[in-house]
Design a protein around this motif. Structure first.
Motif, short mmCIF file in Angstrom:
data_model
loop_
_atom_site.label_atom_id
_atom_site.label_comp_id
_atom_site.label_asym_id
_atom_site.label_seq_id
_atom_site.Cartn_x
_atom_site.Cartn_y
_atom_site.Cartn_z
N GLY A 212 0.83 -1.20 0.00
CA GLY A 212 0.00 0.00 0.00
C GLY A 212 0.85 1.24 0.00
O GLY A 212 2.06 1.20 0.26
N ASN A 213 0.23 2.39 -0.28
CA ASN A 213 0.96 3.65 -0.27
C ASN A 213 -0.03 4.81 -0.27
O ASN A 213 -1.25 4.60 -0.34
CB ASN A 213 1.91 3.75 -1.47
N ASN A 214 0.49 6.00 -0.23
CA ASN A 214 -0.32 7.21 -0.38
C ASN A 214 -0.28 7.61 -1.85
O ASN A 214 0.59 8.34 -2.28
CB ASN A 214 0.21 8.34 0.50
N TYR A 215 -1.22 7.10 -2.61
CA TYR A 215 -1.20 7.27 -4.06
C TYR A 215 -1.54 8.69 -4.48
O TYR A 215 -0.85 9.30 -5.30
CB TYR A 215 -2.19 6.30 -4.70
N LEU A 216 -2.63 9.25 -3.93
CA LEU A 216 -3.19 10.48 -4.48
C LEU A 216 -2.88 11.73 -3.69
O LEU A 216 -2.62 12.79 -4.27
CB LEU A 216 -4.72 10.33 -4.59
N VAL A 296 0.00 9.00 5.86
CA VAL A 296 -0.57 7.66 5.94
C VAL A 296 -1.07 7.24 4.56
O VAL A 296 -1.29 8.06 3.67
CB VAL A 296 -1.72 7.59 6.98
N VAL A 297 -1.27 5.94 4.39
CA VAL A 297 -1.66 5.40 3.09
C VAL A 297 -3.10 5.78 2.76
O VAL A 297 -3.92 6.07 3.64
CB VAL A 297 -1.53 3.87 3.08
N ASP A 298 -3.42 5.74 1.46
CA ASP A 298 -4.81 5.90 1.05
C ASP A 298 -5.39 4.60 0.48
O ASP A 298 -6.57 4.53 0.14
CB ASP A 298 -5.01 7.06 0.07
N HIS A 299 -4.57 3.57 0.38
CA HIS A 299 -5.05 2.23 0.04
C HIS A 299 -4.02 1.21 0.52
O HIS A 299 -2.82 1.48 0.55
CB HIS A 299 -5.28 2.09 -1.47
N GLN A 300 -4.51 0.05 0.92
CA GLN A 300 -3.62 -0.99 1.43
C GLN A 300 -4.30 -2.35 1.33
O GLN A 300 -5.52 -2.46 1.55
CB GLN A 300 -3.23 -0.70 2.89
N VAL A 301 -3.54 -3.37 0.97
CA VAL A 301 -4.03 -4.74 0.98
C VAL A 301 -3.22 -5.53 2.01
O VAL A 301 -2.02 -5.30 2.17
CB VAL A 301 -3.94 -5.41 -0.40
N VAL A 302 -3.90 -6.43 2.70
CA VAL A 302 -3.25 -7.27 3.73
C VAL A 302 -3.65 -8.72 3.49
O VAL A 302 -4.84 -9.03 3.32
CB VAL A 302 -3.68 -6.85 5.15
N ASN A 303 -2.65 -9.59 3.45
CA ASN A 303 -2.89 -11.03 3.38
C ASN A 303 -2.47 -11.67 4.69
O ASN A 303 -1.36 -11.40 5.18
CB ASN A 303 -2.10 -11.65 2.23
N ILE A 304 -3.35 -12.49 5.25
CA ILE A 304 -3.08 -13.15 6.52
C ILE A 304 -3.23 -14.65 6.33
O ILE A 304 -4.25 -15.12 5.81
CB ILE A 304 -4.05 -12.68 7.62
N GLU A 305 -2.21 -15.41 6.73
CA GLU A 305 -2.31 -16.86 6.79
C GLU A 305 -2.55 -17.26 8.23
O GLU A 305 -1.84 -16.80 9.14
CB GLU A 305 -1.05 -17.52 6.27
N ALA A 406 -1.89 -5.94 12.73
CA ALA A 406 -1.90 -4.64 12.05
C ALA A 406 -0.50 -4.03 12.01
O ALA A 406 -0.07 -3.50 10.97
CB ALA A 406 -2.87 -3.69 12.75
N LEU A 407 0.22 -4.11 13.12
CA LEU A 407 1.57 -3.53 13.17
C LEU A 407 2.53 -4.30 12.27
O LEU A 407 3.41 -3.71 11.63
CB LEU A 407 2.06 -3.50 14.61
N LEU A 408 2.38 -5.62 12.20
CA LEU A 408 3.21 -6.41 11.29
C LEU A 408 2.85 -6.11 9.84
O LEU A 408 3.73 -6.10 8.97
CB LEU A 408 3.03 -7.89 11.58
N ALA A 409 1.57 -5.87 9.56
CA ALA A 409 1.17 -5.50 8.20
C ALA A 409 1.85 -4.21 7.79
O ALA A 409 2.32 -4.08 6.64
CB ALA A 409 -0.35 -5.38 8.11
N GLU A 410 1.91 -3.25 8.69
CA GLU A 410 2.59 -1.99 8.36
C GLU A 410 4.08 -2.21 8.14
O GLU A 410 4.67 -1.65 7.21
CB GLU A 410 2.37 -0.97 9.49
N LYS A 411 4.68 -3.04 8.97
CA LYS A 411 6.10 -3.36 8.78
C LYS A 411 6.33 -4.04 7.43
O LYS A 411 7.29 -3.72 6.71
CB LYS A 411 6.59 -4.25 9.91
N ASN A 415 8.39 -2.83 3.94
CA ASN A 415 9.44 -3.70 3.44
C ASN A 415 9.00 -4.44 2.17
O ASN A 415 9.34 -5.61 1.97
CB ASN A 415 9.86 -4.70 4.52
N HIS A 416 8.21 -3.73 1.35
CA HIS A 416 7.83 -4.20 0.01
C HIS A 416 7.10 -5.55 0.05
O HIS A 416 7.32 -6.41 -0.80
CB HIS A 416 9.06 -4.28 -0.88
N GLY A 417 6.24 -5.73 1.05
CA GLY A 417 5.39 -6.91 1.08
C GLY A 417 6.04 -8.15 1.67
O GLY A 417 5.52 -9.26 1.50
#
Length: 424
Positions: A212-216, A296-305, A406-411, A415-417
């Protein structure tokens, strides 16, 4: 036998502390009473003081001042800014209060664990405001899963559609626009979602990755001719984020249309066309969304196993027309999907059966919490009145995992996913 009335003190008189928790107590005055308040803004203090007919000595200019006094109520509501939560929770627990603590618990896992340790040490209820756990929408999904109607849950796809105007209000111009002043977007806004999605599965998280990032909302995307403030902008008529139109002029959303609650009252606690115009000309909410100091980001995707290979895919996006959540839970024998804003669910199994469920729930607010705020407050007050040691659905013990994810998702995002293990 008369039911005991629960007394509350409230630290932080913003959209949550005042508009939700204080007003719930006003509407249920037979069950709860606010006996002291704290906020650094004199105008907010004055409004709440008048509502509760409080003496001046029970109105404090900071949470620190409030909790330095001898305990004066059963429980404290902490609805201050994100980075203040740990210190205020510690002061309140030491003073002897049970806590209703706004999310996030803390802005880092060390702070979350510190609050957990203190709750155990002082033997106090600490209920985190993960209000989605109390909604009919998610509770109905949980019951369908537990009844085996979709078999084993294999994967969940969910989206939090923040809304273009809500994102501009809170996360570009507002208090949650910067990580260093509040917390990352995925924690500040979406720890609700990390919590509810893991809770629905009944399993523990094992690894997380995110992009994710701050696109706009940055200077690179500023339209030619744009100004630092919307009032001074020559191109605002073609900008969907024009603050003057949204807060002051719109026949649908503005103070001139009769809107005086959130988000209008964030600009001024006594909204009138005059006070809102002044706020737009001088305050943070009149700034151009392309010329703010947000990060802060304006869009973000999170994958959780999760355990057993179960997966969750979550998307948060600012670029939606309104604020709502959607979900699809897919199992080995069927699936269930729903739109929280419409309060509707659809269940299908793999034998051709189908059920449409209209929960008919509206909470009358723009908070997007589907009635969960009121249910949580009711249960919190009932728990304290009972004197029992029972845990609520969102007690601190249940809320740590969502914050860690959530904190690990931000980390991971930074770190590029990178896929990161969840170690509790």
């Amino acid at each position: 036998m008369n039911k005991r009335k629960i007394t509350l003190v409230i630290a932080g008189l913003g959209g949550r502390g005042h508009d939700i928790y204080s007003k719930y107590a006003l509407e249920h005055s037979e069950d709860a009473e606010v006996v002291a308040i704290a906020d650094s803004r004199p105008d907010r203090l004055k409004i709440a003081q008048q509502e509760w007919n409080l003496p001046a000595e029970r109105c404090y200019t900071s949470a620190e001042e409030l909790f330095a006094q001898e305990k004066m109520a059963d429980a404290a509501v902490i609805a201050t800014q994100d980075q203040q939560h740990v210190a205020h929770a510690e002061a309140a627990l030491k003073a002897g209060y049970h806590l209703l603590l706004e999310k996030p618990v803390a802005v880092d896992i060390e702070g979350c664990l510190a609050v957990l340790r203190m709750a155990r040490q002082y033997k106090r209820h600490v209920v985190v405001c993960h209000v989605l756990r109390y909604t009919p929408f998610y509770n109905t999904i949980k019951h369908i899963i537990e009844d085996g109607r979709i078999g084993d849950v294999v994967t969940i796809q969910a989206m939090e559609q923040v809304g273009y105007w809500h994102h501009a209000h809170s996360y570009v111009r507002g208090n949650w626009r910067r990580c260093d002043e509040s917390s990352p977007m995925i924690l500040a806004k979406c720890c609700h979602d990390m919590d509810i999605l893991i809770w629905l599965t009944g399993k523990r998280a094992r690894s997380v990755s995110s992009y994710g990032n701050n696109y706009l909302f940055n200077a690179a995307h500023a339209p030619e001719g744009s100004a630092e403030r919307c009032f001074e902008c020559s191109v605002r008529d073609n900008c969907p984020y024009d603050a003057v139109r949204y807060y002051l002029e719109s026949p649908r959303t503005s103070v001139r249309a009769g809107r005086v609650n959130w988000p209008i009252n964030v600009l001024d606690p006594n909204p009138t066309p005059e006070t809102i115009e002044k706020a737009l000309r001088t305050g943070p909410y009149g700034r151009c969304v392309f010329h703010c100091d947000n990060d802060v980001v304006d869009h973000q995707v999170v994958n959780i196993e999760l355990e057993d290979g179960v997966t969750i895919n979550f998307t948060m996006s600012a670029f939606t027309e309104s604020c709502y959540r959607t979900i699809k839970v897919m199992g080995t024998r069927g699936c269930i999907e729903g739109n929280m804003d419409e309060s509707k669910l659809v269940w299908n199994d793999f034998f051709g059966h189908r059920e449409e469920i209209d929960l008919q729930v509206t909470d009358g607010t723009m908070a997007g919490h589907g009635g969960g705020d009121a249910v949580m407050m009711k249960q919190f007050i009932e728990l304290l009145a009972s004197g029992k040691d029972d845990e609520m659905l969102s007690s601190i013990e249940h809320s740590i995992e969502s914050h860690l994810v959530a904190l690990l998702a931000e980390k991971s995002r930074l770190n590029h996913g990178e896929s990161l293990p969840v170690e509790l």
